[in-house]
Write an enzyme that holds these catalytic residues in place. Structure first.
Site, PDB file in Angstrom:
ATOM      1  N   SER A 151      25.567   2.871 -81.457  1.00  0.00           N
ATOM      2  CA  SER A 151      25.584   4.057 -82.295  1.00  0.00           C
ATOM      3  C   SER A 151      26.601   3.985 -83.438  1.00  0.00           C
ATOM      4  O   SER A 151      26.632   4.853 -84.297  1.00  0.00           O
ATOM      5  CB  SER A 151      25.888   5.292 -81.431  1.00  0.00           C
ATOM      6  OG  SER A 151      27.185   5.208 -80.855  1.00  0.00           O
ATOM      7  N   SER A 206      27.824   0.555 -78.092  1.00  0.00           N
ATOM      8  CA  SER A 206      27.754   1.193 -79.402  1.00  0.00           C
ATOM      9  C   SER A 206      28.660   0.581 -80.453  1.00  0.00           C
ATOM     10  O   SER A 206      28.419   0.739 -81.646  1.00  0.00           O
ATOM     11  CB  SER A 206      28.071   2.686 -79.277  1.00  0.00           C
ATOM     12  OG  SER A 206      27.024   3.351 -78.617  1.00  0.00           O
ATOM     13  N   LYS A 215      33.590   7.302 -87.771  1.00  0.00           N
ATOM     14  CA  LYS A 215      32.294   7.547 -87.147  1.00  0.00           C
ATOM     15  C   LYS A 215      32.011   9.045 -87.063  1.00  0.00           C
ATOM     16  O   LYS A 215      32.894   9.823 -86.692  1.00  0.00           O
ATOM     17  CB  LYS A 215      32.281   6.900 -85.759  1.00  0.00           C
ATOM     18  CG  LYS A 215      30.945   6.933 -85.060  1.00  0.00           C
ATOM     19  CD  LYS A 215      30.996   6.143 -83.750  1.00  0.00           C
ATOM     20  CE  LYS A 215      29.649   6.163 -83.048  1.00  0.00           C
ATOM     21  NZ  LYS A 215      29.666   5.357 -81.798  1.00  0.00           N
TER      22      LYS A 215
END
Length: 509
Positions: free
Chosen positions: A157, A181, A82
């Site tokens: 996210s 997320s 990420k």
């Protein structure tokens, strides 16, 4: 484009093929790169690449497997990280104009542990700007489209990770979770996302070390692959005071939890959060399918207290700590979602903060009371089917206007407040034909138990085509309008002249 690709194999199957000599890390990486070149342009899930280094590391892993001496449990598996998480020598932009040339000198400890287990960092996965929001789009890399329909949002996210896994670009990816997320994008991409208890995976870059609202965790296409990652990354770190080091083999052998022994609770709306009628109907259908096969399945009142206001305050204090100074100095370098969090935080007082932490304690105790005698509590993961990525966020749910951009995430962020584990499992499709996620909440620090329950539940869901994990038809991928990269206003500096992370670039999540 053909869905039949070696990259569609589970991580465990790939490792077994390495062990048998039927596949090498080098040939598997080549297959991944080929598949990525065909698919990623249509979904924009992967951003910065470390291809040259990955090729060299795959060759070294190939030699180790040939010699019967793999370095660790993940040796030779390509990994997506990420883009909020530091990777040594590879761009970590946070999706922010402030970090378009940010090249960290060291790995985040979670990433270092994955490398130590043999994983090969191939690429970064896309995020919302600074991780803020449930829609993966930013001015550096653009938006990520859902592999089931690239005109629709992938959530956020950890949206790039979820999309990469769903489209078989990579076998394993990392994520993080504050208000959902990990769970939100996993649910609407049809993969597995796991928010561990706050003590499981060390998070030493959290701006408020004593606040457990944000955690790091793994993402995978099934529970067993997820456990494979968890074995590599769990453990404490001295710079994360909430993390703990358990025995190294903690996740090696989970307890057996046969489906017919499970005692489950469920809630359609987690204490009154707005949920679209179609999502309610899909959830009821799943509960009706599960109930006859378990020992107990009963409705649970999940009105635990002032959950929304608590989350508002806890989230805002993290964002204020991380970004208030830089945002005052250069407000033009921060998007509307960041400023919304900062404006909210500036209005809170110390009295508000004290109330929030006390109320979170009361919420935990109320949750513990609901969990008494149950193995897990089930809810929908998301309240609506995904909408267009071009809409910054969900504005209405079941006719109710959302007062702030993340309010539609209540089903997941309310689950964050107990500090315990939560997992979302793919459970077929919703009424719009998009993936439907089933969220399961476990007791605080009950990670091994929840994973064991999830493994049994996953097997049950996979046995029925209606509830099995859906797969996108990659042969139907087409470029969308507006283009996913049309919102790029601050493109990344792919070959920065300097190295070393910008110390002012931080994360709130």
């Amino acid at each position: 484009m053909d869905n039949a690709t070696p990259t569609g194999l589970s991580a465990r199957m790939v490792l077994a093929a390495f062990a048998r000599g039927e596949l090498t890390p080098s040939t598997y990486l080549e297959a991944c790169l080929s598949h990525i070149s065909r698919v990623n342009p249509f979904i924009n899930a992967l951003t910065a690449f470390d291809t040259e280094r990955a090729v060299a590391e795959a060759a070294a892993a190939t030699a180790r497997w040939r010699d019967g001496a793999p370095r660790g449990t993940l040796d030779g598996l390509p990994l997506g990280v990420k883009d909020l998480q530091d990777t040594a020598g590879l761009l970590t932009t946070h999706g922010s104009p402030r970090a378009v040339a940010n090249v960290p000198g060291t790995d985040l400890p979670m990433v270092a542990r994955l490398r130590a287990a043999g994983a090969i960092v191939l690429a970064k996965t896309n995020v919302p700007e600074l991780g803020a929001g449930g829609n993966t789009r930013n001015p550096v890399w653009g938006a990520t489209g859902n592999p089931f329909d690239p005109s629709l949002t992938v959530g956020g996210s950890s949206g790039g990770s979820a999309a990469a896994l769903a489209a078989d670009l990579l076998p394993i990816c990392t994520g993080s979770d504050t208000g959902g997320s990990l769970r939100l994008p996993a649910a609407i991409c049809g993969i597995v996302g796991y928010r561990p208890s706050v003590d499981v995976v060390a998070h030493p870059t959290r701006p408020l070390g004593w606040s457990g609202i944000s955690v790091l965790g793994p993402m995978a296409r099934d529970v067993e692959d997820l456990i494979l990652l968890l074995r590599a990354v769990h453990g404490g770190h001295p710079n994360d005071p909430l993390s703990m080091s358990y025995p190294a083999d903690r996740f090696d052998s989970l307890p057996e939890r046969p489906l017919n022994t499970l005692r489950l609770g469920y809630s359609e709306d987690f204490g009154g959060a707005p949920v679209d009628p179609d999502i309610r109907a899909t959830f009821r259908n799943r509960i009706e399918a599960i109930a006859p096969h378990v020992a107990e399945c009963r409705a649970v009142d999940m009105a635990l207290g002032g959950m929304d206001r608590v989350f508002d305050i806890l989230r805002a204090e993290s964002f204020l700590t991380a970004f208030d100074g830089p945002a005052r100095e250069a407000p033009e370098l921060f998007g509307a979602t960041i400023h919304a969090n900062l404006d909210l935080g500036r209005r809170f007082t110390l009295t508000d903060r004290g109330w929030a932490h006390a109320e979170q304690t009361r919420i935990l105790r109320a949750f513990n009371a609901r969990m008494e005698g149950l193995d897990a509590i089930l809810t929908p993961t998301v309240p609506v089917s995904p909408g267009p990525w071009s809409a910054p966020h969900v504005t209405h749910v079941d006719g109710e206007e959302m007062d702030i951009y993340y309010r539609s995430l209540a089903l997941t962020y309310r689950g964050s407040l107990s500090g315990g584990p939560a997992i979302t499992l793919p459970a077929g499709r919703d009424g719009a034909g998009m993936p439907f996620g089933l969220q399961m909440l476990g007791a605080s620090r009950g990670d091994t138990d929840l994973l064991a329950v999830a493994r049994s539940m996953e097997a049950f869901l996979e046995a029925d085509p209606e509830t099995a994990r859906p797969r996108p038809d990659l042969s139907k991928l087409r470029a969308v309008t507006p283009a996913l990269r049309s919102i790029v206003t601050h493109p990344p500096v792919l070959h920065p002249t300097r190295t070393g992370a910008d110390a002012s670039v931080r994360t709130a999540v």
